[in-house]
Design an enzyme around this catalytic site. Structure first.
Site: not given
Ligand code: GLN
Length: 245
Positions: A94, A128, A194
């Protein structure tokens, strides 16, 4: 045989227990009698890339990614690019995945210029992309089904010389548009997945470990199978849930 693993920015990029991937790599190597040495490298610490066979970079939020910029610009970014070109193995999750790319433009218009070790870029979206998801890795990365969890605002787009790690079966993946998930460039394995990526995807774990061994020890034998009953049960349960949920 021994593999040396470098955990980059463990105190900054450490969302959702991404560190568990290192524990899994260590356990699976030691079960085959292979020695493992794990070292950490964070802000202000010099990175001797020649010492390591595998680099791990976890995920982080926009703010944490921004904090790294100065450290990367002080030479570490260039060293990471060299290691990538030297075909060292990288597993990047990520925020760590985005960091290897050219840049990340956050949804509120802040552009973070990253290191360009791989030819990808990321554009933040207001909505998101969150949830359990699933993808099939390409044949070049083992061709297995990976179950995972994603949570990102960034939509990542791959350059021409970068292959996806896999194709999305359920969920968003790189951008929710082109079905691609993650990136594979030389021996870089990058993904939005993740936490328990390697614990519940033992086939991918072994594919990555074998890639590192084959790079270090010419003609490394295939890894002996382990008893993955529990790991596969966790994997198959999530696969079923995602298929029918
Ligand atoms: N900040 C990045 C995004 O929101 C990565 C987020 C993350 O590693 N979960 O795309």
């Amino acid at each position: 045989m021994q593999l040396n693993i470098c955990h980059l920015y463990p105190d900054i990029l450490n969302l959702y227990g991404d560190r568990g991937n290192i524990i899994t790599m260590k356990r699976r190597l030691e079960a085959r009698g292979i020695k493992v040495n794990i070292e950490e490298c964070s802000i202000g610490q010099p990175l001797d890339v020649d010492k390591y066979d595998i680099f791990f970079i976890g995920g982080g939020q926009d703010f944490e990614q921004e904090v790294l910029l100065r450290d990367l610009a002080s030479g570490k970014g260039r060293d990471i690019c060299t290691a990538v070109e030297d075909e060292k193995v990288f597993l990047a999750i990520c925020g760590g995945y985005q960091m290897l790319g050219q840049y990340y433009k956050t949804w509120d218009g802040n552009q973070l210029d990253f290191i360009g070790a791989i030819n990808i870029h990321t554009i933040g979206a207001k909505e998101r992309m969150i949830g359990n998801y699933m993808y099939r890795t390409t044949p070049e990365s083992g061709g297995t089904i990976v179950v995972g969890f994603e949570n990102h605002s960034g939509k990542t787009y791959l350059g021409e010389d970068v292959a996806p790690l896999g194709m999305v079966l359920k969920g968003y993946g790189n951008n929710g548009e082109d079905q691609t998930e993650g990136a594979r460039y030389k021996n870089v394995f990058a993904t939005y997945s993740h936490g328990s990526l390697l614990p519940k995807n033992p086939a991918l774990a072994d594919f990555i470990l074998h890639t590192a061994l084959a790079h270090k020890y010419d003609g490394a034998e295939p890894l002996t199978p382990l008893d993955d009953t529990l790991e596969n049960r966790a994997h198959d349960y999530m696969e079923e849930r995602l298929r029918h949920g």
